[in-house]
Design a protein around this motif. Structure first.
Motif, PDB file in Angstrom:
ATOM      1  N   LYS A 181      24.702  -9.842  24.695  1.00  0.00           N
ATOM      2  CA  LYS A 181      23.431  -8.987  24.820  1.00  0.00           C
ATOM      3  C   LYS A 181      22.621  -9.447  25.834  1.00  0.00           C
ATOM      4  N   GLN A 182      21.715  -8.751  26.299  1.00  0.00           N
ATOM      5  CA  GLN A 182      20.648  -9.113  27.270  1.00  0.00           C
ATOM      6  C   GLN A 182      19.441  -8.867  26.882  1.00  0.00           C
ATOM      7  N   VAL A 183      18.481  -9.608  27.229  1.00  0.00           N
ATOM      8  CA  VAL A 183      17.081  -9.097  26.921  1.00  0.00           C
ATOM      9  C   VAL A 183      16.309  -9.242  28.254  1.00  0.00           C
ATOM     10  N   ILE A 184      15.337  -8.004  28.145  1.00  0.00           N
ATOM     11  CA  ILE A 184      14.424  -7.793  29.202  1.00  0.00           C
ATOM     12  C   ILE A 184      13.009  -7.765  28.891  1.00  0.00           C
ATOM     13  N   LEU A 185      12.249  -8.845  29.320  1.00  0.00           N
ATOM     14  CA  LEU A 185      11.075  -9.204  28.723  1.00  0.00           C
ATOM     15  C   LEU A 185       9.923  -8.569  29.859  1.00  0.00           C
ATOM     16  N   PHE A 186       8.843  -7.670  29.401  1.00  0.00           N
ATOM     17  CA  PHE A 186       7.806  -7.120  30.349  1.00  0.00           C
ATOM     18  C   PHE A 186       6.671  -7.857  29.680  1.00  0.00           C
ATOM     19  N   GLY A 187       5.826  -8.629  30.491  1.00  0.00           N
ATOM     20  CA  GLY A 187       4.434  -9.116  30.248  1.00  0.00           C
ATOM     21  C   GLY A 187       3.476  -8.218  31.258  1.00  0.00           C
ATOM     22  N   TRP A 188       2.467  -7.805  30.521  1.00  0.00           N
ATOM     23  CA  TRP A 188       1.546  -7.223  31.493  1.00  0.00           C
ATOM     24  C   TRP A 188       0.074  -8.168  31.347  1.00  0.00           C
ATOM     25  N   GLY A 189      -0.195  -9.033  32.220  1.00  0.00           N
ATOM     26  CA  GLY A 189      -1.510  -9.545  32.240  1.00  0.00           C
ATOM     27  C   GLY A 189      -2.857  -8.602  32.738  1.00  0.00           C
ATOM     28  N   GLY A 190      -3.825  -8.873  31.843  1.00  0.00           N
ATOM     29  CA  GLY A 190      -4.843  -8.039  32.463  1.00  0.00           C
ATOM     30  C   GLY A 190      -4.936  -6.540  31.971  1.00  0.00           C
ATOM     31  N   VAL A 191      -4.109  -6.222  31.086  1.00  0.00           N
ATOM     32  CA  VAL A 191      -3.941  -4.645  30.699  1.00  0.00           C
ATOM     33  C   VAL A 191      -4.051  -4.783  29.182  1.00  0.00           C
ATOM     34  N   SER A 192      -5.279  -4.016  28.813  1.00  0.00           N
ATOM     35  CA  SER A 192      -5.319  -4.102  27.315  1.00  0.00           C
ATOM     36  C   SER A 192      -4.649  -2.943  26.676  1.00  0.00           C
ATOM     37  N   ALA A 193      -4.631  -3.258  25.356  1.00  0.00           N
ATOM     38  CA  ALA A 193      -3.470  -2.434  24.283  1.00  0.00           C
ATOM     39  C   ALA A 193      -4.627  -1.093  24.542  1.00  0.00           C
ATOM     40  N   ARG A 194      -5.839  -1.173  24.592  1.00  0.00           N
ATOM     41  CA  ARG A 194      -6.574   0.152  24.570  1.00  0.00           C
ATOM     42  C   ARG A 194      -5.942   0.966  25.735  1.00  0.00           C
ATOM     43  N   CYS A 195      -5.522   0.360  26.996  1.00  0.00           N
ATOM     44  CA  CYS A 195      -4.945   1.322  28.007  1.00  0.00           C
ATOM     45  C   CYS A 195      -3.817   1.799  27.737  1.00  0.00           C
ATOM     46  N   TRP A 196      -2.761   1.216  26.645  1.00  0.00           N
ATOM     47  CA  TRP A 196      -1.485   1.866  26.347  1.00  0.00           C
ATOM     48  C   TRP A 196      -2.005   2.875  25.311  1.00  0.00           C
ATOM     49  N   LYS A 197      -2.971   2.398  24.545  1.00  0.00           N
ATOM     50  CA  LYS A 197      -2.959   3.417  23.280  1.00  0.00           C
ATOM     51  C   LYS A 197      -3.833   4.889  23.515  1.00  0.00           C
ATOM     52  N   ASN A 198      -4.731   4.811  24.649  1.00  0.00           N
ATOM     53  CA  ASN A 198      -5.509   5.815  25.084  1.00  0.00           C
ATOM     54  C   ASN A 198      -5.159   6.390  26.260  1.00  0.00           C
ATOM     55  N   GLY A 199      -3.716   6.825  26.489  1.00  0.00           N
ATOM     56  CA  GLY A 199      -3.562   7.819  27.605  1.00  0.00           C
ATOM     57  C   GLY A 199      -2.873   7.220  28.767  1.00  0.00           C
ATOM     58  N   ALA A 200      -2.904   5.995  28.982  1.00  0.00           N
ATOM     59  CA  ALA A 200      -1.944   5.608  30.301  1.00  0.00           C
ATOM     60  C   ALA A 200      -0.707   6.205  30.381  1.00  0.00           C
ATOM     61  N   ASP A 201      -0.400   6.897  31.725  1.00  0.00           N
ATOM     62  CA  ASP A 201       0.691   7.709  31.666  1.00  0.00           C
ATOM     63  C   ASP A 201       1.975   6.935  32.109  1.00  0.00           C
ATOM     64  N   MET A 202       2.448   6.213  31.243  1.00  0.00           N
ATOM     65  CA  MET A 202       3.736   5.143  31.295  1.00  0.00           C
ATOM     66  C   MET A 202       4.803   5.629  30.628  1.00  0.00           C
ATOM     67  N   ARG A 203       5.470   6.903  30.718  1.00  0.00           N
ATOM     68  CA  ARG A 203       6.242   7.387  29.902  1.00  0.00           C
ATOM     69  C   ARG A 203       7.633   6.490  29.623  1.00  0.00           C
ATOM     70  N   THR A 204       8.028   5.846  30.859  1.00  0.00           N
ATOM     71  CA  THR A 204       9.254   4.976  30.625  1.00  0.00           C
ATOM     72  C   THR A 204       8.815   3.714  29.603  1.00  0.00           C
ATOM     73  N   PHE A 205       8.186   3.307  30.143  1.00  0.00           N
ATOM     74  CA  PHE A 205       7.607   2.076  29.329  1.00  0.00           C
ATOM     75  C   PHE A 205       7.269   2.539  27.863  1.00  0.00           C
ATOM     76  N   ARG A 206       6.783   3.435  27.406  1.00  0.00           N
ATOM     77  CA  ARG A 206       6.531   3.921  25.983  1.00  0.00           C
ATOM     78  C   ARG A 206       7.914   4.142  25.342  1.00  0.00           C
ATOM     79  N   LYS A 207       8.844   4.945  26.170  1.00  0.00           N
ATOM     80  CA  LYS A 207      10.110   4.846  25.666  1.00  0.00           C
ATOM     81  C   LYS A 207      10.738   3.804  25.407  1.00  0.00           C
ATOM     82  N   MET A 208      10.671   2.611  26.362  1.00  0.00           N
ATOM     83  CA  MET A 208      11.337   1.437  26.061  1.00  0.00           C
ATOM     84  C   MET A 208      10.732   0.846  24.868  1.00  0.00           C
TER      85      MET A 208
END
Length: 72
Positions: free
Chosen positions: A1-28
């Motif tokens: 098995k393999q693991v892919i780790l994505f880490g975002w510095g400087g991006v708040s959870a609010r950005c993810w929760k309130n409409g950032a258009d990142m469909r691929t990351f949301r699916k992942m």
């Protein structure tokens, strides 16, 4: 098995929760393991925050307190 780790510095959870258009990351996120509930250490510093996330401990335990720390 393999693991892919994505880490975002400087991006708040609010950005993810309130409409950032990142469909691929949301699916992942929905198909893998993710959290938007993690918290920053204070005072916030990227290097110390990454150490805290990877080690599961705050700077009082892991010892990294600033950029350029080589050993705790």
């Amino acid at each position: 098995k393999q693991v892919i780790l994505f880490g975002w510095g400087g991006v708040s959870a609010r950005c993810w929760k309130n409409g950032a258009d990142m469909r691929t990351f949301r699916k992942m996120m929905s198909e893998g393991a993710s959290t938007l509930e993690n918290r920053s250490i204070l005072p916030s510093s990227s290097a110390c925050n990454w150490a805290a996330m990877f080690m599961g401990a705050g700077p009082e335990l892991h010892g990294y307190t600033e950029w350029g720390s080589r050993t705790p």
